[in-house]
Design an enzyme around this catalytic site. Structure first.
Site, PDB file in Angstrom:
ATOM      1  N   GLY A 175       0.775  -1.237   0.000  1.00 56.22           N
ATOM      2  CA  GLY A 175       0.000   0.000   0.000  1.00 56.22           C
ATOM      3  C   GLY A 175       0.802   1.280   0.000  1.00 56.22           C
ATOM      4  O   GLY A 175       0.213   2.362   0.037  1.00 56.22           O
ATOM      5  N   GLY A 190       3.361  -3.718  -3.997  1.00 61.94           N
ATOM      6  CA  GLY A 190       3.405  -3.959  -5.424  1.00 61.94           C
ATOM      7  C   GLY A 190       3.636  -2.632  -6.137  1.00 61.94           C
ATOM      8  O   GLY A 190       4.649  -2.408  -6.796  1.00 61.94           O
ATOM      9  N   TYR A 216     -10.998   4.365 -11.760  1.00 60.14           N
ATOM     10  CA  TYR A 216     -10.929   5.198 -10.547  1.00 60.14           C
ATOM     11  C   TYR A 216     -10.898   6.687 -10.847  1.00 60.14           C
ATOM     12  O   TYR A 216     -10.716   7.491  -9.938  1.00 60.14           O
ATOM     13  CB  TYR A 216      -9.660   4.902  -9.742  1.00 60.14           C
ATOM     14  CG  TYR A 216      -9.313   3.462  -9.508  1.00 60.14           C
ATOM     15  CD1 TYR A 216     -10.174   2.618  -8.803  1.00 60.14           C
ATOM     16  CD2 TYR A 216      -8.094   2.947  -9.943  1.00 60.14           C
ATOM     17  CE1 TYR A 216      -9.822   1.300  -8.573  1.00 60.14           C
ATOM     18  CE2 TYR A 216      -7.740   1.634  -9.699  1.00 60.14           C
ATOM     19  CZ  TYR A 216      -8.617   0.813  -9.019  1.00 60.14           C
ATOM     20  OH  TYR A 216      -8.250  -0.484  -8.786  1.00 60.14           O
ATOM     21  N   CYS A 275     -15.930   1.103 -27.022  1.00 59.85           N
ATOM     22  CA  CYS A 275     -17.265   1.683 -27.087  1.00 59.85           C
ATOM     23  C   CYS A 275     -17.769   1.944 -25.678  1.00 59.85           C
ATOM     24  O   CYS A 275     -18.794   1.400 -25.241  1.00 59.85           O
ATOM     25  CB  CYS A 275     -18.208   0.751 -27.837  1.00 59.85           C
ATOM     26  SG  CYS A 275     -17.605   0.391 -29.484  1.00 59.85           S
TER      27      CYS A 275
HETATM   28  C1  LIG Z   1      -3.094  -5.476  -3.528  1.00 56.20           C
HETATM   29  C2  LIG Z   1      -2.450  -6.043  -2.334  1.00 56.20           C
HETATM   30  C3  LIG Z   1      -1.108  -5.747  -2.056  1.00 56.20           C
HETATM   31  C4  LIG Z   1      -0.295  -4.780  -2.881  1.00 56.20           C
HETATM   32  O1  LIG Z   1      -0.820  -3.518  -2.875  1.00 56.20           O
HETATM   33  P1  LIG Z   1       0.002  -2.313  -3.515  1.00 56.20           P
HETATM   34  O2  LIG Z   1      -0.937  -1.160  -3.418  1.00 56.20           O
HETATM   35  O3  LIG Z   1       0.286  -2.697  -4.929  1.00 56.20           O
HETATM   36  O4  LIG Z   1       1.235  -2.129  -2.712  1.00 56.20           O
HETATM   37  C5  LIG Z   1      -0.534  -6.359  -0.981  1.00 56.20           C
HETATM   38  N1  LIG Z   1      -1.233  -7.208  -0.200  1.00 56.20           N
HETATM   39  C6  LIG Z   1      -2.511  -7.515  -0.433  1.00 56.20           C
HETATM   40  C7  LIG Z   1      -3.197  -8.474   0.470  1.00 56.20           C
HETATM   41  C8  LIG Z   1      -3.161  -6.943  -1.495  1.00 56.20           C
HETATM   42  O5  LIG Z   1      -4.447  -7.228  -1.724  1.00 56.20           O
END
Ligand SMILES: *Cc1c(COP(=O)(O)O)cnc(C)c1O
Length: 416
Positions: free
Chosen positions: A232, A276, A316, A343
């Site tokens: 996150g 991620g 979003y 479309c």
């Molecule tokens: C999506 C997700 C992540 C990665 O989130 P990022 O925003 O890409 O860092 C990590 N853990 C869980 C459980 C997720 O669902």
């Protein structure tokens, strides 16, 4: 507003396009490696610190291979993500299996691989036991619900509305049950922020989990082996936004760790994270060509990519910066909607965006497409997924995923 740089010139990109037609995603290996190193270095004070790259953000084997070389594990939540890890030689506790609404077959595979199982609910305990048995190491996903406050006193996101994780009481119950059933090692996890640029909220999450570790010891007699702070960490999509300084963030988490973990006589809890977006997001670009301009009630630039290549703006209303190659220093004195060909009227990469005057044939690089970009692609309207390229550290360009063909698209259909 300063122009954001891209790691290629217009001339270089024109050459790349001769071999690989647009649209495509291109990832900057050097930048990914540098960022990965900086991230791990920032947390190196914590013995055994592990970052599990959330595969869903950029599920390409070559990208995950690069991250593996840098010392990352993976965070998986589905069978294909588990299998991808396995094929790349990532197994055992380098895999964090954080799923929800999990099928039995996936628990079974995760156990076979020796992955860390992160349970989303206590009702999953008998389900897991039946499907795959009881693992030695078990982790629970915690959802603080209303207990989670920000510095300003507001809940972040809104954990109470989130389907994930267990309540505090369920957490204690879960550990007690797993202890009785024979688990010997325990982890704690949460994931309650997304695209968070404010370090305060990331630190608050750590503090909350550190306090909880102390409570778990008191209530369950369990000393946690690791705490997974989740993913996150945000990235600055908009020019002017600041990236999270890993070192500053890590030092603040360290301070809380020293005070709450060490200070309460807990020893050597390993930290894990599963980002991620922050790992690959800023280092991937969606490269597309302007193929039409249209002047009606607004000014439109039609490009050869569409929301099937990058869904975030449509999904979003997300902002993605756009560079028109070769016009980096030109005045942004035109206002365009940059659109794809679906479309669907929300198939727009940018709305009322100030850009330099765009001519047909201009190459556009859409920024921050390295995470949750290609990955969210889809085939609506018969749109085919495009290729992925790697801009290697030595400047060479390699295709790391071919574009889909019509044959691929037709392959799953019954024709006779
Ligand atoms: C999506 C997700 C992540 C990665 O989130 P990022 O925003 O890409 O860092 C990590 N853990 C869980 C459980 C997720 O669902």
């Amino acid at each position: 507003m300063p122009e954001r740089t891209v790691p290629f010139t217009k001339a270089q990109m024109e050459k790349i396009i001769l071999e690989f037609p647009t649209p495509f995603h291109i990832y900057d290996e050097k930048a990914i490696r540098e960022n990965a190193r900086e991230f791990l270095k920032a947390f190196s004070w914590n013995k055994g610190f592990k970052e599990h790259f959330a595969i869903k953000a950029c599920p390409n084997p070559q990208i995950i291979k690069i991250l593996k070389e840098e010392g990352f594990g993976t965070d998986c939540s589905s069978m294909p993500e588990l299998l991808m890890s396995e094929r790349l030689g990532i197994t055992g506790e380098d895999i964090m299996f954080t799923s929800n609404d999990t099928p039995a077959s996936e628990f079974k595979k995760a156990m076979e691989l020796g992955a860390i199982i992160n349970l989303d609910d206590i009702s999953h305990i008998p389900f897991l036991e039946k499907a795959a048995g009881i693992p030695e190491l078990i982790c629970f996903r915690y959802n603080p619900g209303p207990l989670r406050k920000t510095a300003e006193g507001n809940t972040v996101g809104n954990p109470e509305d989130a389907k994930y994780g267990v309540t505090k009481e369920q957490l204690f119950e879960g550990y007690n049950i797993m202890k009785k059933k024979g688990s010997l090692r325990f982890g704690l996890h949460t994931m309650i922020v997304s695209n968070e640029l404010n370090a305060d909220n990331l630190v608050l999450t750590a503090e909350m989990l550190f306090d909880l570790a102390v409570e778990i010891k008191q209530k369950c007699g369990i000393e946690l082996e690791f705490i997974n702070l989740g993913g996150g960490i945000g990235i600055p999509y908009r020019p002017g936004q600041k990236r999270v300084d890993y070192k500053v963030l890590s030092e603040r988490i360290r301070k809380a760790y020293d005070e709450k973990i060490i200070g309460n006589g807990l020893s050597g809890i390993q930290l894990r994270m599963e980002n991620g977006r922050a790992i690959t997001g800023p280092y991937g670009y969606l490269v597309t060509k302007a193929i039409h301009e249209k002047h009606t009630y607004k000014e439109y630039i039609g490009v050869d990519a569409c929301m099937a290549n990058l869904m975030r703006p449509a999904l979003y209303g997300a902002f993605h910066h756009i560079t028109v190659l070769g016009k980096e220093n030109s005045a942004r004195d035109h206002k365009y909607d940059v659109v794809g060909s679906l479309c669907e009227n929300n198939d727009k990469f940018a709305i009322d965006r100030e850009l330099p005057k765009i001519e047909i044939g201009d190459i556009l690089a859409i920024h921050e497409a390295g995470a949750h970009g290609y990955a969210m692609g889809f085939n609506y309207n018969g749109k085919l997924r495009s290729a992925e390229l790697l801009l290697k550290a030595d400047g060479a360009v390699e295709k790391i995923r071919r574009a889909e063909t019509v044959e691929d698209y037709f392959a799953t259909m019954v024709w006779s």
